[in-house]
Design a protein around this motif. Structure first.
Motif, PDB file in Angstrom:
ATOM      1  N   LYS A 155      79.382  -9.374  -1.031  1.00 20.56           N
ATOM      2  CA  LYS A 155      79.189  -9.997   0.181  1.00 20.56           C
ATOM      3  C   LYS A 155      77.767  -9.757   0.982  1.00 20.56           C
ATOM      4  O   LYS A 155      77.225 -10.521   1.494  1.00 20.56           O
ATOM      5  N   ASN A 156      77.071  -8.514   0.496  1.00 22.68           N
ATOM      6  CA  ASN A 156      75.733  -8.326   0.979  1.00 22.68           C
ATOM      7  C   ASN A 156      74.840  -9.039   0.139  1.00 22.68           C
ATOM      8  O   ASN A 156      73.510  -8.729   0.213  1.00 22.68           O
ATOM      9  N   GLN A 157      75.112  -9.580  -0.966  1.00 25.00           N
ATOM     10  CA  GLN A 157      74.290 -10.346  -1.955  1.00 25.00           C
ATOM     11  C   GLN A 157      74.357 -11.761  -1.592  1.00 25.00           C
ATOM     12  O   GLN A 157      73.226 -12.488  -2.031  1.00 25.00           O
ATOM     13  N   LEU A 158      75.032 -12.223  -0.838  1.00 27.69           N
ATOM     14  CA  LEU A 158      75.201 -13.561  -0.632  1.00 27.69           C
ATOM     15  C   LEU A 158      73.870 -14.277   0.135  1.00 27.69           C
ATOM     16  O   LEU A 158      73.441 -13.563   1.104  1.00 27.69           O
ATOM     17  N   GLY A 159      73.394 -15.284  -0.346  1.00 29.28           N
ATOM     18  CA  GLY A 159      72.192 -15.746   0.155  1.00 29.28           C
ATOM     19  C   GLY A 159      71.005 -15.292  -0.494  1.00 29.28           C
ATOM     20  O   GLY A 159      69.780 -15.891  -0.162  1.00 29.28           O
ATOM     21  N   LEU A 160      70.873 -14.192  -1.190  1.00 29.94           N
ATOM     22  CA  LEU A 160      69.727 -13.608  -1.821  1.00 29.94           C
ATOM     23  C   LEU A 160      69.320 -14.600  -3.000  1.00 29.94           C
ATOM     24  O   LEU A 160      70.200 -14.788  -3.425  1.00 29.94           O
ATOM     25  N   PRO A 161      68.089 -14.425  -3.338  1.00 28.30           N
ATOM     26  CA  PRO A 161      67.440 -15.377  -4.604  1.00 28.30           C
ATOM     27  C   PRO A 161      68.123 -14.753  -5.584  1.00 28.30           C
ATOM     28  O   PRO A 161      68.023 -13.252  -5.953  1.00 28.30           O
ATOM     29  N   ILE A 162      68.267 -15.586  -6.811  1.00 25.33           N
ATOM     30  CA  ILE A 162      68.774 -14.924  -8.125  1.00 25.33           C
ATOM     31  C   ILE A 162      67.436 -14.989  -9.028  1.00 25.33           C
ATOM     32  O   ILE A 162      66.618 -15.730  -9.058  1.00 25.33           O
ATOM     33  N   PRO A 163      67.505 -13.568  -9.686  1.00 25.59           N
ATOM     34  CA  PRO A 163      66.288 -13.443 -10.603  1.00 25.59           C
ATOM     35  C   PRO A 163      66.433 -14.010 -11.607  1.00 25.59           C
ATOM     36  O   PRO A 163      67.660 -14.874 -11.939  1.00 25.59           O
ATOM     37  N   HIS A 164      65.308 -14.130 -12.548  1.00 21.73           N
ATOM     38  CA  HIS A 164      65.285 -14.647 -13.947  1.00 21.73           C
ATOM     39  C   HIS A 164      65.427 -16.248 -13.703  1.00 21.73           C
ATOM     40  O   HIS A 164      66.157 -17.041 -14.749  1.00 21.73           O
ATOM     41  N   LEU A 165      64.976 -16.891 -12.922  1.00 27.15           N
ATOM     42  CA  LEU A 165      64.958 -18.527 -12.738  1.00 27.15           C
ATOM     43  C   LEU A 165      64.126 -19.112 -13.399  1.00 27.15           C
ATOM     44  O   LEU A 165      62.973 -18.907 -13.331  1.00 27.15           O
ATOM     45  N   ASN A 166      64.525 -19.772 -14.544  1.00 27.17           N
ATOM     46  CA  ASN A 166      63.735 -20.657 -15.420  1.00 27.17           C
ATOM     47  C   ASN A 166      62.671 -19.827 -16.117  1.00 27.17           C
ATOM     48  O   ASN A 166      61.273 -20.106 -16.217  1.00 27.17           O
ATOM     49  N   GLN A 167      62.808 -18.433 -16.551  1.00 31.71           N
ATOM     50  CA  GLN A 167      62.092 -17.454 -17.016  1.00 31.71           C
ATOM     51  C   GLN A 167      61.762 -17.837 -18.528  1.00 31.71           C
ATOM     52  O   GLN A 167      62.841 -18.069 -19.226  1.00 31.71           O
ATOM     53  N   PRO A 168      60.484 -17.798 -19.234  1.00 28.76           N
ATOM     54  CA  PRO A 168      60.654 -17.824 -20.666  1.00 28.76           C
ATOM     55  C   PRO A 168      61.067 -16.479 -21.222  1.00 28.76           C
ATOM     56  O   PRO A 168      61.296 -15.386 -20.586  1.00 28.76           O
ATOM     57  N   ALA A 169      61.748 -16.512 -22.379  1.00 27.82           N
ATOM     58  CA  ALA A 169      62.304 -15.623 -23.133  1.00 27.82           C
ATOM     59  C   ALA A 169      61.241 -14.391 -23.431  1.00 27.82           C
ATOM     60  O   ALA A 169      60.143 -14.604 -23.801  1.00 27.82           O
ATOM     61  N   LYS A 170      61.649 -13.277 -23.235  1.00 29.22           N
ATOM     62  CA  LYS A 170      61.045 -11.982 -23.465  1.00 29.22           C
ATOM     63  C   LYS A 170      61.527 -11.376 -24.935  1.00 29.22           C
ATOM     64  O   LYS A 170      62.714 -11.467 -25.023  1.00 29.22           O
ATOM     65  N   SER A 171      60.643 -10.900 -25.703  1.00 27.72           N
ATOM     66  CA  SER A 171      60.995 -10.674 -26.915  1.00 27.72           C
ATOM     67  C   SER A 171      62.013  -9.513 -27.079  1.00 27.72           C
ATOM     68  O   SER A 171      62.866  -9.284 -27.901  1.00 27.72           O
ATOM     69  N   ASN A 172      61.880  -8.449 -25.940  1.00 29.25           N
ATOM     70  CA  ASN A 172      62.895  -7.392 -26.309  1.00 29.25           C
ATOM     71  C   ASN A 172      63.974  -7.625 -25.234  1.00 29.25           C
ATOM     72  O   ASN A 172      65.102  -6.762 -25.090  1.00 29.25           O
ATOM     73  N   GLU A 173      64.190  -8.977 -24.846  1.00 31.66           N
ATOM     74  CA  GLU A 173      65.387  -9.086 -24.035  1.00 31.66           C
ATOM     75  C   GLU A 173      66.175 -10.466 -24.509  1.00 31.66           C
ATOM     76  O   GLU A 173      67.460 -10.081 -24.556  1.00 31.66           O
ATOM     77  N   ILE A 174      65.543 -11.235 -25.338  1.00 36.12           N
ATOM     78  CA  ILE A 174      66.311 -12.095 -26.147  1.00 36.12           C
ATOM     79  C   ILE A 174      66.457 -12.285 -27.454  1.00 36.12           C
ATOM     80  O   ILE A 174      67.181 -12.293 -28.174  1.00 36.12           O
ATOM     81  N   LEU A 175      65.156 -12.481 -27.781  1.00 38.33           N
ATOM     82  CA  LEU A 175      65.041 -12.575 -29.075  1.00 38.33           C
ATOM     83  C   LEU A 175      65.698 -11.407 -30.267  1.00 38.33           C
ATOM     84  O   LEU A 175      65.938 -11.720 -31.247  1.00 38.33           O
ATOM     85  N   ASP A 176      65.543 -10.336 -29.765  1.00 36.18           N
ATOM     86  CA  ASP A 176      66.065  -9.163 -30.516  1.00 36.18           C
ATOM     87  C   ASP A 176      67.374  -9.154 -30.751  1.00 36.18           C
ATOM     88  O   ASP A 176      67.788  -8.636 -31.769  1.00 36.18           O
ATOM     89  N   SER A 177      68.146 -10.084 -30.005  1.00 36.74           N
ATOM     90  CA  SER A 177      69.899 -10.395 -30.175  1.00 36.74           C
ATOM     91  C   SER A 177      69.974 -11.428 -31.148  1.00 36.74           C
ATOM     92  O   SER A 177      71.088 -11.545 -31.292  1.00 36.74           O
ATOM     93  N   ILE A 178      69.032 -11.975 -31.659  1.00 38.31           N
ATOM     94  CA  ILE A 178      69.110 -13.243 -32.573  1.00 38.31           C
ATOM     95  C   ILE A 178      68.962 -12.835 -33.745  1.00 38.31           C
ATOM     96  O   ILE A 178      67.786 -12.184 -34.300  1.00 38.31           O
ATOM     97  N   SER A 179      70.042 -13.282 -34.911  1.00 41.32           N
ATOM     98  CA  SER A 179      69.863 -12.876 -36.212  1.00 41.32           C
ATOM     99  C   SER A 179      68.861 -13.968 -36.660  1.00 41.32           C
ATOM    100  O   SER A 179      68.830 -15.203 -36.348  1.00 41.32           O
ATOM    101  N   GLU A 180      68.198 -13.634 -37.911  1.00 36.03           N
ATOM    102  CA  GLU A 180      67.429 -14.546 -38.533  1.00 36.03           C
ATOM    103  C   GLU A 180      68.050 -15.181 -39.500  1.00 36.03           C
ATOM    104  O   GLU A 180      68.874 -14.544 -40.458  1.00 36.03           O
ATOM    105  N   THR A 181      68.026 -16.646 -39.373  1.00 33.97           N
ATOM    106  CA  THR A 181      68.795 -17.285 -40.196  1.00 33.97           C
ATOM    107  C   THR A 181      67.969 -17.879 -41.601  1.00 33.97           C
ATOM    108  O   THR A 181      66.735 -18.527 -41.288  1.00 33.97           O
ATOM    109  N   PRO A 182      68.232 -17.208 -42.704  1.00 34.19           N
ATOM    110  CA  PRO A 182      67.564 -17.689 -43.855  1.00 34.19           C
ATOM    111  C   PRO A 182      67.699 -19.135 -44.033  1.00 34.19           C
ATOM    112  O   PRO A 182      68.727 -19.877 -44.101  1.00 34.19           O
ATOM    113  N   LEU A 183      66.736 -19.726 -44.471  1.00 35.44           N
ATOM    114  CA  LEU A 183      66.516 -21.052 -44.764  1.00 35.44           C
ATOM    115  C   LEU A 183      65.731 -21.387 -46.057  1.00 35.44           C
ATOM    116  O   LEU A 183      64.467 -20.764 -46.453  1.00 35.44           O
ATOM    117  N   ASP A 184      66.543 -21.663 -47.049  1.00 37.69           N
ATOM    118  CA  ASP A 184      66.146 -21.799 -48.421  1.00 37.69           C
ATOM    119  C   ASP A 184      65.113 -23.137 -48.456  1.00 37.69           C
ATOM    120  O   ASP A 184      65.180 -24.048 -48.022  1.00 37.69           O
TER     121      ASP A 184
END
Length: 387
Positions: free
Chosen positions: A304-333
Motif C-alpha cells: 500500500k505504501n508503494q502505490l503511485g510510486l514510479p516503477i524502476p527499469h522502464l525501457n532500460q537496455p539490458a545489462k550484461s550481468n543482469e540479463i545476458l548472463d542468464s541466457i545460454s549460448e545457442t550453437p549454430l552450425d
C-alpha cells in the motif's frame, strides 16, 4: 430422480436440492401424465373391429405426442437445474477486493541466444509495446490452438492495437468480463526491459497480454489468463518464461518474410526449435530440445505504501550481468549450398588434368557450432578437345 409408469405414461420428476436461483422446489415434484385413449361409451353403429382399429391409431399418435412432450420437458428441467449449480470452490477468489501489481517485461532476444537470421537492421530486433487486460474467465484475449481474433491478427502482423482495444472494450460493456486495460512502452532492441502497473479485483483476477516480435510475419509472445489469486490471497510475485507464438494469419518462415496471408486462417501455435519443421524457419534449431526463453515477465504485488510510486527499469537496455548472463549460448552450425557442376578439365595434352567445383556459405557458424567445410573440391581428369 425419475419414476415411470409405462402403462399410464405417467412420469414424475423430482429435482433437488433447490438451487439459489433455480426457482425449483425440491419438495414439490413435477408430474407429467398422458393417459391411454379409452373407447367411448357410445360408439355409434360402427362395427367393433373398425372402432378398435380407429381408436388404436389415435392412441398410438397420442403416445408419440405425449412421449415427445415429456422428453422435451425433462431435458429443459435437467438443463435448468445444471445451470443453477454453484461454481467450483477452487475457481472463486475470496482475497481482498483490490490488488495492484508492477509488471516488468524483459526481452532476452539476443544474437547469442538466437543467432540464426538475427535481425541487425531494417529493422533491427526489437519489441512492440505491450497491450494487456485484467479480466474474468468469461473473456479470452487469445488462446493456444484457437483462432486469433481480428484484433490479435492486426497486432501480431502490424503492431496496430485499435481493433484489439475495441474488442476488449466491447467485451467489458456486454458481459462485464473486463476490468481494465494496461500498456507498456516498446523496447527498441531485442534485449531490454519495459514496465507498467496493473490492477486486479476478486471478480477479475486474470491477466492476459501480447507483445509483438519485430520484425516478424505474425509472431508474438504473451500470457493467456494467468490467475493472480490463490483462494483467499493474492500472489506476492510470479515470473513466467515466454516463448514465441505464431498467430496463424501469415505463412512467412523468417523474421523478414514478406506478407503472405494464411488462407484459410490457422490456429495460434507455439513455435519450437523443431516446429515448423523447415530449415528456413528462423527458430529452427534441430540440435536443441527446447528453445531458450525469448523473454520473461515478472509481476510483483505492490504494498500500500508503494502505490503511485514510479516503477524502476522502464525501457532500460539490458545489462550484461543482469540479463545476458542468464541466457545460454545457442550453437549454430554452418550451412552451405549444394556443389556446383564440375568446371572444364584443364591441363596439357596427353597428360592428366584437373577440374574443380565450388559451393558457398548459406549460414555462418556461431557459439561453437559446427564449422564450415571446404568450399571447393578438385579431381583429376583428361583434358577435352586436346589437339
Amino acid at each position: 430422480m425419475l419414476f415411470a409408469n409405462l402403462e399410464s405414461l405417467k412420469i414424475t420428476i423430482i429435482v433437488g436440492p433447490k438451487g439459489p436461483s433455480s426457482g425449483i422446489n425440491s419438495k414439490t415434484p413435477t408430474v407429467f401424465s398422458c393417459r391411454p385413449t379409452q373407447l367411448p361409451a357410445k360408439a355409434g353403429a360402427l362395427p367393433l373391429p373398425v372402432l378398435q382399429r380407429k381408436y388404436l391409431g389415435m392412441e398410438n399418435l397420442m403416445f408419440v405426442y405425449c412421449s415427445s412432450k415429456i422428453i422435451w420437458t425433462l431435458l429443459v428441467t435437467i438443463l435448468g437445474y445444471a445451470s443453477s449449480l454453484p461454481v467450483r470452490d477452487d475457481s472463486i477468489c475470496t482475497a481482498e477486493e483490490l490488488a495492484k501489481y508492477s509488471i516488468i517485461f524483459t526481452g532476452k532476444w539476443s544474437q547469442t541466444a538466437f543467432p540464426k537470421q538475427y535481425p541487425l537492421y531494417r529493422p533491427p530486433a526489437q519489441w512492440s509495446s505491450m497491450l494487456g487486460v485484467t479480466h474474468s474467465s468469461d473473456y479470452s484475449m487469445w488462446k493456444k490452438n484457437e483462432y486469433a481474433s481480428n484484433g490479435v491478427r492486426d497486432f501480431a502482423e502490424k503492431g496496430e492495437a485499435w481493433v484489439l482495444m475495441k474488442e476488449i472494450e466491447e467485451a467489458g460493456e456486454k458481459i462485464q468480463s473486463v476490468h481494465g486495460i494496461f500498456s507498456a512502452p516498446a523496447i527498441s532492441s531485442g534485449t531490454g526491459q519495459t514496465s507498467t502497473e496493473l490492477e486486479v479485483r476478486s471478480r477479475h483476477p486474470l491477466v492476459s497480454f501480447v507483445v509483438r516480435i519485430v520484425p516478424s510475419p505474425d509472431w508474438f509472445v504473451g500470457i493467456d489468463s494467468l490467475n493472480l489469486c490463490e483462494g483467499d490471497h493474492w500472489m506476492e510475485e510470479v515470473s513466467v518464461d515466454l516463448f514465441p507464438y505464431d498467430a496463424g494469419t501469415d505463412s512467412g518462415f523468417t523474421f523478414s518474410s514478406p506478407n503472405f496471408a494464411t488462407i484459410p486462417q490457422d490456429t495460434v501455435t507455439e513455435i519450437t526449435c523443431s516446429s515448423p519443421s523447415h530449415p528456413a524457419n528462423s527458430f529452427y534449431y534441430p540440435k536443441l530440445k527446447i528453445l531458450p526463453p525469448i523473454a520473461q515477465v515478472t509481476m510483483v504485488k505492490l504494498k500500500k505504501n508503494q502505490l503511485g510510486l514510479p516503477i524502476p527499469h522502464l525501457n532500460q537496455p539490458a545489462k550484461s550481468n543482469e540479463i545476458l548472463d542468464s541466457i545460454s549460448e545457442t550453437p549454430l552450425d554452418c550451412e552451405v549450398s549444394q556443389w556446383s557442376s564440375w568446371g572444364l578439365c584443364r591441363g596439357p595434352c596427353r597428360k592428366p588434368g584437373t577440374k574443380t567445383r565450388t559451393r558457398f556459405v548459406l549460414l555462418h557458424p556461431a557459439n561453437n557450432g559446427t564449422p564450415c567445410p571446404n568450399l571447393d573440391e578438385e579431381t583429376g581428369c583428361e583434358p577435352d578437345n586436346c589437339v
